[in-house]
Design a protein around this motif. Structure first.
Motif, PDB file in Angstrom:
ATOM      1  N   LEU A 250       0.948  -1.545   0.193  1.00  0.00           N
ATOM      2  CA  LEU A 250      -0.639   0.112  -0.310  1.00  0.00           C
ATOM      3  C   LEU A 250       1.103   1.531   0.198  1.00  0.00           C
ATOM      4  N   TYR A 251       0.956   2.004  -1.355  1.00  0.00           N
ATOM      5  CA  TYR A 251       0.960   3.310  -0.625  1.00  0.00           C
ATOM      6  C   TYR A 251       0.224   4.100  -0.608  1.00  0.00           C
ATOM      7  N   GLU A 252       0.738   5.346   0.597  1.00  0.00           N
ATOM      8  CA  GLU A 252      -0.470   6.624   0.650  1.00  0.00           C
ATOM      9  C   GLU A 252       0.612   7.813   0.759  1.00  0.00           C
ATOM     10  N   GLY A 253      -0.155   8.557  -0.535  1.00  0.00           N
ATOM     11  CA  GLY A 253       0.676   9.721  -0.885  1.00  0.00           C
ATOM     12  C   GLY A 253      -0.259  11.036  -0.185  1.00  0.00           C
ATOM     13  N   ASP A 254      -0.111  12.175   0.078  1.00  0.00           N
ATOM     14  CA  ASP A 254      -1.149  12.926   0.015  1.00  0.00           C
ATOM     15  C   ASP A 254      -2.432  12.887  -0.308  1.00  0.00           C
ATOM     16  N   ASP A 255      -2.915  13.132  -1.999  1.00  0.00           N
ATOM     17  CA  ASP A 255      -3.930  13.310  -2.662  1.00  0.00           C
ATOM     18  C   ASP A 255      -3.827  11.730  -3.296  1.00  0.00           C
ATOM     19  N   PHE A 256      -2.912  10.878  -3.165  1.00  0.00           N
ATOM     20  CA  PHE A 256      -2.858   9.296  -3.659  1.00  0.00           C
ATOM     21  C   PHE A 256      -3.115   8.100  -3.107  1.00  0.00           C
ATOM     22  N   THR A 257      -3.502   7.015  -3.360  1.00  0.00           N
ATOM     23  CA  THR A 257      -3.095   6.209  -2.524  1.00  0.00           C
ATOM     24  C   THR A 257      -3.189   4.744  -3.642  1.00  0.00           C
ATOM     25  N   GLY A 258      -2.103   3.762  -3.620  1.00  0.00           N
ATOM     26  CA  GLY A 258      -1.993   2.398  -5.084  1.00  0.00           C
ATOM     27  C   GLY A 258      -1.825   1.492  -3.992  1.00  0.00           C
ATOM     28  N   LEU A 259      -3.154   0.491  -4.467  1.00  0.00           N
ATOM     29  CA  LEU A 259      -3.102  -1.028  -3.118  1.00  0.00           C
ATOM     30  C   LEU A 259      -2.299  -1.752  -4.804  1.00  0.00           C
ATOM     31  N   LEU A 260      -1.549  -3.034  -4.423  1.00  0.00           N
ATOM     32  CA  LEU A 260      -1.305  -3.621  -4.987  1.00  0.00           C
ATOM     33  C   LEU A 260      -1.507  -5.176  -4.245  1.00  0.00           C
ATOM     34  N   ASN A 261      -2.081  -5.732  -4.697  1.00  0.00           N
ATOM     35  CA  ASN A 261      -2.867  -7.326  -4.023  1.00  0.00           C
ATOM     36  C   ASN A 261      -2.106  -8.368  -5.447  1.00  0.00           C
ATOM     37  N   TYR A 262      -1.597  -9.566  -4.413  1.00  0.00           N
ATOM     38  CA  TYR A 262      -1.617 -10.944  -5.295  1.00  0.00           C
ATOM     39  C   TYR A 262      -1.758 -12.047  -4.491  1.00  0.00           C
ATOM     40  N   HIS A 263      -2.357 -12.788  -4.744  1.00  0.00           N
ATOM     41  CA  HIS A 263      -2.893 -13.968  -3.557  1.00  0.00           C
ATOM     42  C   HIS A 263      -2.713 -15.091  -4.740  1.00  0.00           C
ATOM     43  N   VAL A 264      -2.266 -16.602  -4.532  1.00  0.00           N
ATOM     44  CA  VAL A 264      -2.316 -17.615  -4.921  1.00  0.00           C
ATOM     45  C   VAL A 264      -2.404 -18.559  -3.798  1.00  0.00           C
TER      46      VAL A 264
END
Length: 772
Positions: A250-264
């Motif tokens: 999870l990346y949490e910036g001031d006005d932006f977030t990004g969540l990468l999810n890998y599952h197996v």
């Protein structure tokens, strides 16, 4: 005895409903008494793709989290643990630990083909899981499960005319935390799961979650009475080894977030065991020759179920002050090979010996999904206005490509020395490409301080390209050729909608109403290893109306939610499973109606005692005077029938008009009770749960043998929890299916009265540590 049970149930229902209607009176009484600080927590859900108080959402929704979720899903349980644990929800599978089939308000799909479409959608971490194999991913490190009842055709859309099951995993955070648990139980089963999360930088955090479950084979293959079974062997079936993992960044910036999810996921196990003549003819009793750990197979040594799934999703979100832009890009893939002794017996009528009972013919088959890829993209814009009006609009894209193989094997010859036994004698392959897209919008308006309304619209477009080919016919005596081809290219579009309103009667009571329309695109069935036809079911649509009350009572120490509903489904997609000709066909019912109610309650009874009580009633009915299907060979059909000429001679057809839907219990009830007592610097606790599901029909037609009896199961967990340093510890013992209730939960109707049993009593112990 019956009168006393009915009176007790009526008293519980009346008392709970009265507290929902007269919540203000209870609150007043509570204020006059000594105030209690133990109040129920506010349940936050994302049923409408934004975080909201569950009590303020105009949708019939239940959330499973916390102690309830931990108790139900722990120690080796697969996703079927949800069966009858939530009002109007049942779950079953003829594959075992994979390929779950969900039913909401009686609406579902009994089809066991790997191309089966279901009217209940499963969404995991905001990504739809379309193929039934994807739906069986293990449940671990989950924050919350939500079940949305009724059509969800606006915001979620795809294949949601009956409802939606939604899983949200625990997300990464900057705080260091995690847990690990290990359990050991009956039949030498071992279960381990754990997770750890932490911040990597001041803006990037991660969480890693793992699961490992293992159980050795414990079901013995025995010899039928008077028969020497050369395949008899102890500990042949029932085992599995399950591994799964999820890693998130999870990346949490001031006005932006990004969540990468890998599952197996990697499952190496056995399919659910079928048992020939498990049901005594002329009744729905279990044949007394059977124990849960005994079968009479001749192909158990080859039974296998291997599943591999994996997926990757990327969620990007931009905060633009008065708007939020969300993008979710995802890929999912699944593979399976499952081979089983479907007739559940030894030999057949053409062999020197057979059993138990009469076995008309042998059936050993396998299904495989060697290639599968699903790609989805959702892009939505949500307003964050401070005024009376807000909205969400978006676009959704869906692409799926898959190949399915079906195999048949010859178990009618017992010349094992010549290497002929179990050789492949049938093969067919299916290919399907699906392309779909949709645009949607949801618009909220506050008409007054007490009244909020929401209008939702969605345009969906769906197209399939399907091709099937058979190269080897396992039943050449029916006159069909080895080589056969079939294709279908159905497509359709539809506008779904919903209109809902919430009225705040008091600060603690909300009333809501909802009108909704749902849609499921055409489906294709082409499992032509048995049968010569590719069948297509036309689109189905649902119109639903529901009214409900959501109330917090007893000064926040009680919560009562109740909903009444009615729906009509036009052109419902159904699967005529099995029958004497052993061929699945898709059909449409002209009209299906359903009505009932749901009740969710939660209570803080004392400082030490918490309880829940939930109840639902569902009445379903097929309304189509011309709808008829093939029936079983050996069971006692109670529907009116008529004869037709089938591929193997005269066959009976059952008229379905007026029948209830299969796997649609009228009553579902469940209750939990948790007692906690401070003891020696920690907490002693006892947690008990019980669930009840009334009788069901296994198939579209009704018969004496294939009516499943009511299922009543109880679980108990007791333990001790304490804290030491920065860690929290818990040790417990538990039992599931305390009274060892055994009922038939599914059947195979084309050969003999074959069925499957529910899980027997399970006893175990668990140790868990949480660290911060």
């Amino acid at each position: 005895m019956k009168a006393m049970k009915r009176s007790t149930l009526a008293t519980l229902i009346n008392a709970t409903l009265f507290s929902a209607v007269a919540g203000t009176s209870f609150t007043t009484l509570a204020e006059e008494e000594q105030a209690n600080s133990n109040q129920l927590e506010v349940i936050q859900i994302t049923a409408r793709k934004r975080v909201e108080n569950a009590q303020e959402v105009p949708v019939s929704v239940s959330a499973l989290q916390g102690d309830n979720l931990d108790a139900y899903s722990s120690a080796g349980m697969d996703i079927r643990f949800m069966n009858a644990k939530i009002p109007s929800l049942s779950v079953e599978s003829s594959f075992g630990r994979t390929f779950p089939r969900f039913y909401v308000r009686g609406l579902g799909n009994t089809d066991f083909d790997l191309n089966a479409s279901q009217p209940v959608s499963l969404v995991v971490d905001e990504v739809v899981q379309e193929n039934p194999i994807l739906k069986g991913f293990p449940v671990f490190d989950i924050e919350r499960i939500e079940v949305l009842r009724g059509p969800q055709g606006t915001l979620f859309g795809r294949n949601t005319p009956a409802g939606l099951v939604k899983f949200d995993s625990v997300k990464p955070s900057q705080e260091f935390d995690g847990y690990a648990s290990v359990a050991y139980g009956s039949r030498e089963s071992v279960d381990f799961e754990g997770a750890v999360g932490t911040g990597l930088t001041d803006k990037i955090s991660t969480r890693v979650s793992v699961l490992w479950q293992e159980q050795p084979d414990y079901i013995d293959v025995r010899s039928p009475e008077g028969v020497t079974n050369q395949f008899a062997k102890d500990d042949s079936l029932g085992g599995y080894s399950e591994k799964a993992a999820r890693i998130q960044f999870l990346y949490e910036g001031d006005d932006f977030t990004g969540l990468l999810n890998y599952h197996v996921r990697d499952l190496d196990g056995r399919p659910i065991p079928f048992r020939a003549n498990l049901i005594e003819k002329g009744s729905n009793n279990i044949n007394p020759i059977y124990d849960n750990d005994v079968v009479y197979h001749d192909a158990a040594s080859r039974a296998v179920q291997e599943v591999e799934t994996q997926g990757l999703s990327l969620k990007l979100e931009w905060d633009l002050a008065e708007h939020t832009v969300t993008s979710i890009t995802a890929w999912e893939s699944a593979e399976i090979y499952s081979r089983a002794d479907i007739d559940g017996a030894y030999g057949n009528a053409f062999a020197p010996a057979m059993g138990p009972g009469k076995i008309p013919f042998s059936s050993e088959t396998a299904d495989a999904l060697p290639e599968h890829d699903q790609y989805t993209q959702e892009l939505r814009l949500s307003s964050n206005y401070s005024g009376d009006f807000n909205y969400q609009v978006g676009v959704f894209l869906f692409e799926e490509e898959m190949t399915i193989e079906s195999f048949s094997f010859d178990t009618g010859v017992f010349d094992t020395a010549a290497g002929q036994y179990g050789l492949q004698n049938g093969y067919a392959i299916q290919n399907q490409d699906t392309s779909a897209w949709a645009v949607f919008g949801s618009f909220d308006y506050t008409l007054s301080e007490k009244l909020d309304v929401t209008l939702g619209l969605r345009y969906s477009d769906d197209e399939k390209e399907f091709y099937a080919k058979r190269t080897d016919n396992p039943t050449p005596w029916n006159g069909s050729p080895d080589f056969l081809e079939g294709s279908a290219n159905p497509s359709d579009s539809h506008v779904s909608w919903d209109l809902s309103a919430t009225y705040k009667l008091t600060d603690d009571i909300n009333l809501f109403g909802r009108l909704a329309n749902g849609f499921r695109a055409p489906s294709v069935q082409g499992r032509i290893v048995f049968g010569d036809e590719v069948t297509v079911a036309e689109s189905e649509t649902t119109n639903s109306i529901e009214f409900g009350v959501k109330s917090d009572v007893l000064d926040g120490q009680g919560r009562v939610n109740a909903t009444v509903f009615y729906y009509q489904m036009d052109d419902q997609q159904l699967t005529a499973v099995g029958g004497g000709s052993n061929f699945n066909r898709l059909i449409n019912a002209d009209k299906t109606t359903g009505y009932g109610f749901e009740l969710d309650t939660e209570w803080v009874l004392t400082d030490e005692l918490n309880a829940t009580f939930n109840l639902s009633y569902n009445n379903t009915e097929l309304d189509d005077a011309n709808l008829a299907v093939a029936v079983c060979n050996q069971c006692t059909v109670t529907d009116p029938t008529y004869m037709v000429e089938g591929p193997n001679g005269p066959e009976a057809r059952a008229i379905l008009d007026g029948n209830s839907l299969p796997h649609a219990p009228e009553w579902i009830a469940n209750a939990t009770l948790r007692y906690t007592k401070e003891l020696e610097g920690g907490d002693f606790f006892v947690y008990a749960d019980t669930s009840y599901r009334s009788k069901i029909n296994f198939f579209l037609y009704e018969s004496v043998e294939f009516e499943g009896k009511a299922l009543f199961e109880t679980g108990v967990r007791a333990g001790y929890a304490w804290a030491s340093g920065d860690n929290e510890y818990e040790t417990s013992v538990f039992v599931r299916n305390l009274f060892d209730e055994q009922v038939v939960i599914g059947g195979v109707d084309f050969n003999n009265n074959t069925g499957m049993l529910n899980e027997e009593r399970f006893i175990g112990a668990e140790f868990k540590v949480r660290f911060f």
